[in-house]
Scaffold this motif. Structure first.
Motif, mmCIF file in Angstrom:
data_model
loop_
_atom_site.group_PDB
_atom_site.id
_atom_site.type_symbol
_atom_site.label_atom_id
_atom_site.label_comp_id
_atom_site.label_asym_id
_atom_site.label_seq_id
_atom_site.Cartn_x
_atom_site.Cartn_y
_atom_site.Cartn_z
ATOM 1 N N PHE A 1 23.613 4.673 -36.011
ATOM 2 C CA PHE A 1 23.594 4.380 -37.329
ATOM 3 C C PHE A 1 22.746 3.197 -37.840
ATOM 4 N N GLY A 2 22.859 2.038 -36.791
ATOM 5 C CA GLY A 2 22.354 0.856 -37.156
ATOM 6 C C GLY A 2 20.879 0.888 -36.969
ATOM 7 N N TRP A 3 20.177 1.722 -35.970
ATOM 8 C CA TRP A 3 18.812 1.950 -36.000
ATOM 9 C C TRP A 3 18.427 2.938 -37.215
ATOM 10 N N ILE A 4 19.128 3.872 -37.921
ATOM 11 C CA ILE A 4 18.831 4.746 -38.768
ATOM 12 C C ILE A 4 18.630 4.018 -40.011
ATOM 13 N N PHE A 5 19.639 3.089 -40.192
ATOM 14 C CA PHE A 5 19.552 2.223 -41.492
ATOM 15 C C PHE A 5 18.111 1.229 -41.248
ATOM 16 N N LEU A 6 18.237 0.912 -39.984
ATOM 17 C CA LEU A 6 16.869 -0.064 -39.961
ATOM 18 C C LEU A 6 15.567 0.442 -40.090
ATOM 19 N N VAL A 7 15.421 1.670 -39.560
ATOM 20 C CA VAL A 7 14.032 2.526 -40.175
ATOM 21 C C VAL A 7 14.131 3.075 -41.356
ATOM 22 N N LEU A 8 15.230 3.207 -42.081
ATOM 23 C CA LEU A 8 15.109 3.433 -43.342
ATOM 24 C C LEU A 8 14.577 2.212 -44.286
ATOM 25 N N GLY A 9 15.004 1.064 -43.704
ATOM 26 C CA GLY A 9 15.001 -0.075 -44.541
ATOM 27 C C GLY A 9 13.510 -0.356 -44.470
ATOM 28 N N ILE A 10 12.947 -0.386 -43.182
ATOM 29 C CA ILE A 10 11.280 -0.509 -43.223
ATOM 30 C C ILE A 10 10.750 0.455 -43.959
ATOM 31 N N ILE A 11 11.211 1.741 -43.968
ATOM 32 C CA ILE A 11 10.445 2.653 -44.677
ATOM 33 C C ILE A 11 10.674 2.357 -46.292
ATOM 34 N N GLY A 12 11.703 1.878 -46.569
ATOM 35 C CA GLY A 12 11.756 1.431 -48.031
ATOM 36 C C GLY A 12 11.200 0.308 -48.553
ATOM 37 N N PHE A 13 10.830 -0.563 -47.528
ATOM 38 C CA PHE A 13 9.690 -1.580 -48.066
ATOM 39 C C PHE A 13 8.360 -1.046 -48.555
ATOM 40 N N PHE A 14 7.936 0.137 -48.160
ATOM 41 C CA PHE A 14 6.911 0.773 -48.437
ATOM 42 C C PHE A 14 6.783 1.924 -49.597
ATOM 43 N N THR A 15 8.012 2.294 -49.994
ATOM 44 C CA THR A 15 8.294 3.278 -50.977
ATOM 45 C C THR A 15 8.952 2.957 -51.901
ATOM 46 N N PRO A 16 8.631 3.298 -53.000
ATOM 47 C CA PRO A 16 9.615 2.883 -54.325
ATOM 48 C C PRO A 16 11.029 3.337 -54.483
ATOM 49 N N PHE A 17 11.298 4.255 -53.867
ATOM 50 C CA PHE A 17 12.573 4.964 -54.071
ATOM 51 C C PHE A 17 13.795 4.515 -53.136
ATOM 52 N N LEU A 18 13.467 3.639 -52.156
ATOM 53 C CA LEU A 18 14.564 3.296 -51.275
ATOM 54 C C LEU A 18 14.530 1.776 -51.200
ATOM 55 N N GLN A 19 15.723 1.514 -51.030
ATOM 56 C CA GLN A 19 16.108 -0.335 -51.178
ATOM 57 C C GLN A 19 15.706 -0.723 -49.953
ATOM 58 N N GLY A 20 14.675 -1.217 -49.614
ATOM 59 C CA GLY A 20 14.148 -1.765 -48.198
ATOM 60 C C GLY A 20 15.142 -2.722 -47.540
ATOM 61 N N ILE A 21 15.395 -3.767 -48.376
ATOM 62 C CA ILE A 21 16.141 -5.026 -48.182
ATOM 63 C C ILE A 21 17.544 -4.566 -47.880
ATOM 64 N N LEU A 22 18.060 -3.618 -48.505
ATOM 65 C CA LEU A 22 19.728 -3.292 -48.554
ATOM 66 C C LEU A 22 19.646 -2.471 -47.106
ATOM 67 N N PHE A 23 18.877 -1.701 -47.156
ATOM 68 C CA PHE A 23 19.102 -0.668 -45.805
ATOM 69 C C PHE A 23 18.876 -1.525 -44.432
ATOM 70 N N THR A 24 17.850 -2.457 -44.554
ATOM 71 C CA THR A 24 17.534 -3.162 -43.408
ATOM 72 C C THR A 24 18.773 -4.171 -43.308
ATOM 73 N N LEU A 25 19.433 -4.803 -44.107
ATOM 74 C CA LEU A 25 20.667 -5.664 -43.728
ATOM 75 C C LEU A 25 21.693 -4.908 -43.436
ATOM 76 N N ILE A 26 21.987 -3.753 -43.846
ATOM 77 C CA ILE A 26 23.050 -2.738 -43.412
ATOM 78 C C ILE A 26 22.725 -2.476 -41.816
ATOM 79 N N GLY A 27 21.512 -1.875 -41.481
ATOM 80 C CA GLY A 27 21.138 -1.759 -40.245
ATOM 81 C C GLY A 27 21.476 -3.032 -39.200
ATOM 82 N N LEU A 28 20.926 -4.223 -39.652
ATOM 83 C CA LEU A 28 21.140 -5.473 -38.861
ATOM 84 C C LEU A 28 22.741 -5.764 -38.577
ATOM 85 N N SER A 29 23.172 -5.411 -39.800
ATOM 86 C CA SER A 29 24.715 -5.796 -39.806
ATOM 87 C C SER A 29 25.580 -4.976 -38.545
ATOM 88 N N MET A 30 25.103 -3.639 -38.739
ATOM 89 C CA MET A 30 25.686 -2.430 -37.668
ATOM 90 C C MET A 30 25.123 -3.017 -36.120
#
Length: 80
Positions: A9-38
């Motif tokens: 799940f950490g890697w999933i959230f980290l990948v979603l976070g990276i994708i989120g930096f380039f897409t307008p509908f995902l919160q990149g920083i939020l998903f990245t921090l959740i993934g790093l936390s895990m």
């Protein structure tokens, strides 16, 4: 088993976070921090990165700790 799920799940959230930096509908920083936390619970590199981020942004870290304490209290679990 718990360690494996945290990693997955950490890697999933980290990948979603990276994708989120380039897409307008995902919160990149939020998903990245959740993934790093895990991942910081099982990976030394993620733990070091989280420590650096906490030192660089102490106000955000304090707010995050406060929020997590409220979540733990509401769920009835105790801090680790």
């Amino acid at each position: 088993m718990k360690k494996l799920l945290l990693n997955i799940f950490g890697w999933i959230f980290l990948v979603l976070g990276i994708i989120g930096f380039f897409t307008p509908f995902l919160q990149g920083i939020l998903f990245t921090l959740i993934g790093l936390s895990m991942l910081s619970r099982t990976s030394p590199w993620a733990k070091r990165l989280m420590v650096k981020l906490r030192e660089k942004y102490p106000k955000v870290a304090a707010k995050s700790d406060e929020w997590m304490a409220k979540l733990r209290w509401r769920s009835g679990s105790t801090p680790e």
